[in-house]
Design a protein around this motif. Structure first.
Motif, short mmCIF file in Angstrom:
data_model
loop_
_atom_site.label_atom_id
_atom_site.label_comp_id
_atom_site.label_asym_id
_atom_site.label_seq_id
_atom_site.Cartn_x
_atom_site.Cartn_y
_atom_site.Cartn_z
N TYR B 616 12.20 5.26 2.47
CA TYR B 616 11.07 5.02 1.74
C TYR B 616 9.67 5.59 2.40
O TYR B 616 8.98 6.31 1.66
CB TYR B 616 10.55 3.54 1.61
N SER B 621 4.62 7.79 1.26
CA SER B 621 3.69 6.71 1.55
C SER B 621 3.89 6.19 3.00
O SER B 621 4.66 5.57 3.19
CB SER B 621 4.32 5.54 0.67
N SER B 630 4.47 -5.97 7.73
CA SER B 630 4.29 -4.89 7.13
C SER B 630 5.68 -4.25 6.23
O SER B 630 5.29 -3.44 5.25
CB SER B 630 3.72 -3.56 7.79
N ARG B 633 4.68 -4.76 2.48
CA ARG B 633 4.27 -3.90 2.02
C ARG B 633 5.09 -2.71 1.41
O ARG B 633 4.88 -2.23 0.30
CB ARG B 633 3.10 -3.57 2.84
N ILE B 634 5.72 -2.18 2.61
CA ILE B 634 6.76 -0.82 2.16
C ILE B 634 7.59 -1.45 1.05
O ILE B 634 7.75 -0.52 0.12
CB ILE B 634 7.51 -0.61 3.38
N ASP B 637 5.50 -1.70 -2.04
CA ASP B 637 4.77 -0.28 -2.79
C ASP B 637 5.94 0.44 -3.42
O ASP B 637 6.10 1.06 -4.04
CB ASP B 637 4.57 0.38 -1.64
N ASN B 638 7.44 0.11 -3.06
CA ASN B 638 8.35 0.85 -3.46
C ASN B 638 9.07 0.18 -4.95
O ASN B 638 10.24 0.33 -5.16
CB ASN B 638 9.38 0.97 -2.60
#
Lengths: 73, 703
Positions: B616, B621, B630, B633-634, B637-638
């Motif tokens: 990812y 990103s 976090s 978030r990763i 976001d994906n």
């Protein structure tokens, strides 16, 4: 003929004979299920099977199929 | 003793029967019933210096260890626990053949002081085989608390062999044991065993065979050999034919023909077993005094643990509790470790800049290798360091056989073996170890079922993935991490349900048959020794598993980074592969990156999540993930949704076994066909289950 799987919980019975053969018979003998051995029926499992037996001081669980191969008096 | 991960290092059994020894070295075999604390005696004698060349017997790892006494070296070999020596199972055969054909100088037989009657059966059988025997009556502390008194001196003169009372876990009696062993092995004491005498006709025949077999007395006890010839132990007779001359074999044949016994083989075996047990009964009555009242602590506990009402709920509660402690306990150390390691990463990066290293070197070594390693350590180490000790405590308590007992009716309905449950418990640690432990199932049909389905229990390589994803998606929704705990517990239950279902389907199709026999001993509850638990769970399990993960993760991290950063047109190779996989992955509620991570994770499941994150991140990103938080978030976001999270966890639970497991299956089944099936069945199940959840989510418009 009375079989071990029919014995009531809490009762102490005496082994008369085994109807099992081969490996299972050998295993039963090794556990001490010889003629004249005293076996106490300790408890049944959550669905009534297997059952725990006190065989020569050890707690051994047997399924009904196995216990039915042990005739008792 | 539980399985350790050393058990994956299989070596041929027969080769180890002859143990290399130098002058002044003695080979000692350690025999005994299962659950007599044999391995505790082993550890106590050798001071935990377990040899790395462990060799697996059938169920347990048979360790080798050394200790010295009076300037002499003793090599101790831990034999599989057996009830008897009549080779009705592989363990029994291994134990017997080792004592028979190995170059042992003495045998220690360990018995349970609280269950002497059943244990003495094996002692009498061993006494027929060798007179270089020392009886170690272990667990004497437990016997004392159960008000069982044993007259050791009386037993010694009754049996004719040295008897030592021990409580190996507190090192009580161990120096006496060493002294007795030294005297027997070096020949200072020559025990004269008082063996059992059988019924008249048997003894008469033994006397007739004796003159012939006396010639071989140097290698093998003539009385024991004669008994095996009479009861027609074919395997043994076959293996001793090389040692005995043809002339003698003919003479034995003639004697047997002329003196046919009135009983058939079965009656003969019955008679021999009864005679030994009658003797044992008499001996126990004479030398063991049991003055305990009838109320028994173990039975009181079992009233709840194996009760109709509480048995199964208690089991699930225990599982949930362990997971809760693991998840809530691991959270903080995990983020602490991550912070620490990523702090170092900053320093390393500064160093790389300082020496003006090319970008790709920094990429491969820091962004690829270092980050993956850091991830694996900080995410896996804390949960394992909590989960394994807890699990080992349960194992030592004697809880696992109770679980097997409670679950047996379900396995019976699935036409599977009750002990499959124990192999699944081992699978929680590592599926490869679980697959090896399937050797405890005697029937080949049920052993195959257990091997093929072991993968549905999440191993510790997959637990972190499950825990991480459920924590990321659910932790904010409930206090104290209850929701992740429930979801991981639920996943384990799903895994068990699918195990039962697949076992049932296999039993009705390619592995037809009825359930075979089931005898399960419920050992007494024992209070675990914390030192032992920590040693075994941290050194044997945690470090072993973590090390395996690290050596696989390191190259995988490098390769993933390289593939992510070699661009074809405007996309990295990883992006192309993920794009290719994406349509298929979408059908089962995943995305191309997730599916690719699972495929690349074949060597070890531990690396699936790190690979996924790197993939990812490598697509542009670039978020620094300094803490576990976090991660969310990763993933978001994906494009992760609840369906993605659920299906990733389900796929993780159900998909193909890792390469180590597959190699182990290949070794255990010796068949490409079954190995292939072991890969295809879970894959099929994973695809079906994930398609169903995807469909449901789409129907309800959730996804």
């Amino acid at each position: 003929m009375l079989k071990l799987h029919n014995a009531n919980v809490g009762s102490v019975v005496t082994v008369k004979d085994l109807t099992s053969t081969g490996l299972l018979r050998e295993r039963m003998l090794a556990l001490g299920l010889t003629k004249g051995a005293q076996v106490e029926v300790v408890r049944r499992g959550p669905s009534g099977d297997p059952t725990v037996f006190n065989i020569r001081g050890a707690m051994i669980a047997l399924r009904n199929e196995e216990a039915s191969m042990i005739t008792i008096s | 003793m539980g399985l350790t991960y050393q058990s994956t290092k299989a070596t041929a059994l027969k080769d180890t029967f002859q143990i290399k020894k130098n002058p002044g070295q003695y080979v000692i075999a350690l025999a005994g019933n299962p659950n007599t604390g044999k391995s505790t005696v082993f550890n106590s004698l050798t001071g935990l210096r377990q040899h790395t060349g462990n060799w697996p017997g059938k169920t347990v790892v048979n360790a080798r260890g050394e200790f010295s006494y009076n300037d002499d070296e003793f090599i101790l070999v831990d034999l599989p626990g057996t009830y008897s020596l009549f080779s009705s199972s592989v363990e029994e055969e291994v134990a017997r053949d080792f004592i028979c054909f190995g170059n042992t100088d003495a045998v220690i037989v360990v018995v349970d002081a609280t269950c002497l009657e059943r244990n003495l059966n094996l002692v009498y059988q061993l006494m027929e085989l060798t007179d270089k025997l020392v009886l170690c009556i272990n667990l004497i502390d437990e016997a004392k608390s159960k008000k069982i008194e044993i007259d050791a001196k009386g037993l010694e003169s009754e049996l004719g062999i040295p008897v030592v009372l021990c409580a190996a876990r507190s090192d009580i009696g161990i120096s006496d044991l060493k002294a007795a062993l030294y005297q027997v092995a070096t020949g200072i004491i020559k025990p004269s065993t008082n063996v059992v005498y059988y019924e008249g006709p048997i003894e008469a025949l033994l006397t007739k065979l004796n003159p012939i077999l006396m010639k071989y007395a140097k290698n093998i006890n003539p009385r024991w050999l004669a008994l095996r010839i009479i009861d027609g132990d074919e395997k043994l007779i076959e293996s001793i034919k090389d040692y005995i001359t043809d002339e003698d074999l003919d003479n034995i044949e003639i004697i047997l023909e002329e003196n046919k016994l009135a009983y058939d083989k079965q009656a003969l075996r019955d008679s021999i077993a009864s005679t030994i047990y009658n003797k044992v009964e008499h001996v126990t009555k004479t030398y063991v005094k049991n003055s305990s009242k009838k109320v028994n602590r173990d039975r009181l506990i079992d009233n709840y643990i194996t009760s109709k009402v509480f048995g199964i709920p208690l089991m699930l509660l225990t599982l949930a509790l362990i997971l809760w402690i693991t998840i809530s306990g691991a959270n903080y150390p995990s983020s602490l470790l991550a912070k620490f390691f990523f702090g170092i990463e900053g320093k390393i990066t500064i160093f790389f800049n300082y020496i003006q290293a090319p970008d790709w070197v920094h990429g491969v070594l820091v962004l690829g290798l270092y980050r993956t390693l850091v991830w694996v350590i900080s995410v896996m180490l804390p949960p394992m360091a909590i989960f394994f000790p807890l699990f080992t405590i349960l194992e030592d308590l004697g809880y696992l056989p109770r679980v097997a007992f409670n679950m047996d009716h379900l396995f019976k309905k699935a036409c599977a073996h009750g002990k499959q449950c124990l192999t699944m418990c081992m699978g929680f640690g590592c599926n490869a170890a679980g697959i090896i432990s399937c050797r405890i199932i005697d029937s080949p049909r049920e052993r195959l079922i257990a091997i093929l389905t072991n993968n549905f229990v999440p191993c510790n390589g997959r637990f972190p993935t499950l825990i991480a994803i459920s924590t990321v998606f659910l932790v904010s929704r409930g206090k104290y991490g209850i929701l992740p705990v429930l979801s991981v517990t639920g996943l384990v239950v799903i895994g068990i349900a699918i195990t039962l279902l697949v076992s049932y389907l296999l039993s009705k199709t390619i592995l037809k048959g009825i359930p075979s026999t089931f005898t399960l001993e419920l050992p007494p509850y024992r209070i675990p020794r914390i030192g032992q638990v920590l040693y075994r769970s941290i050194i044997d399990r945690t470090i072993f598993v973590l090390w395996r993960a690290i050596i696989i993760a390191a190259p995988a991290g490098v390769i993933t980074w390289i593939f992510g950063n070699i661009y074809i047109r405007d996309l990295g190779i990883i992006g192309h592969v993920a794009g290719f996989l994406n349509p298929a992955a979408r059908l089962i509620g995943l995305d191309g990156f997730i599916l690719m991570a699972f495929i690349l994770g074949l060597p070890a499941n531990e690396i699936v999540l790190p690979i996924l994150l790197m993939s990812y991140l490598s697509t542009g990103s670039m978020i620094e993930f300094e803490s576990i938080d976090s991660l969310r978030r990763i993933l978001l976001d994906n494009g992760w949704t609840y369906l993605t999270a659920l299906n990733t966890m389900l796929f993780c639970l159900l998909h193909w076994p890792c390469a180590t497991s597959l190699l182990t299956i290949k070794k255990e089944t010796a068949s490409i066909k079954w190995t292939l099936l072991a890969a295809l069945i879970p894959t099929g199940v994973a695809i079906i289950v994930c398609s169903i959840t995807t469909l449901i989510f789409k129907l309800f418009g959730w996804g």
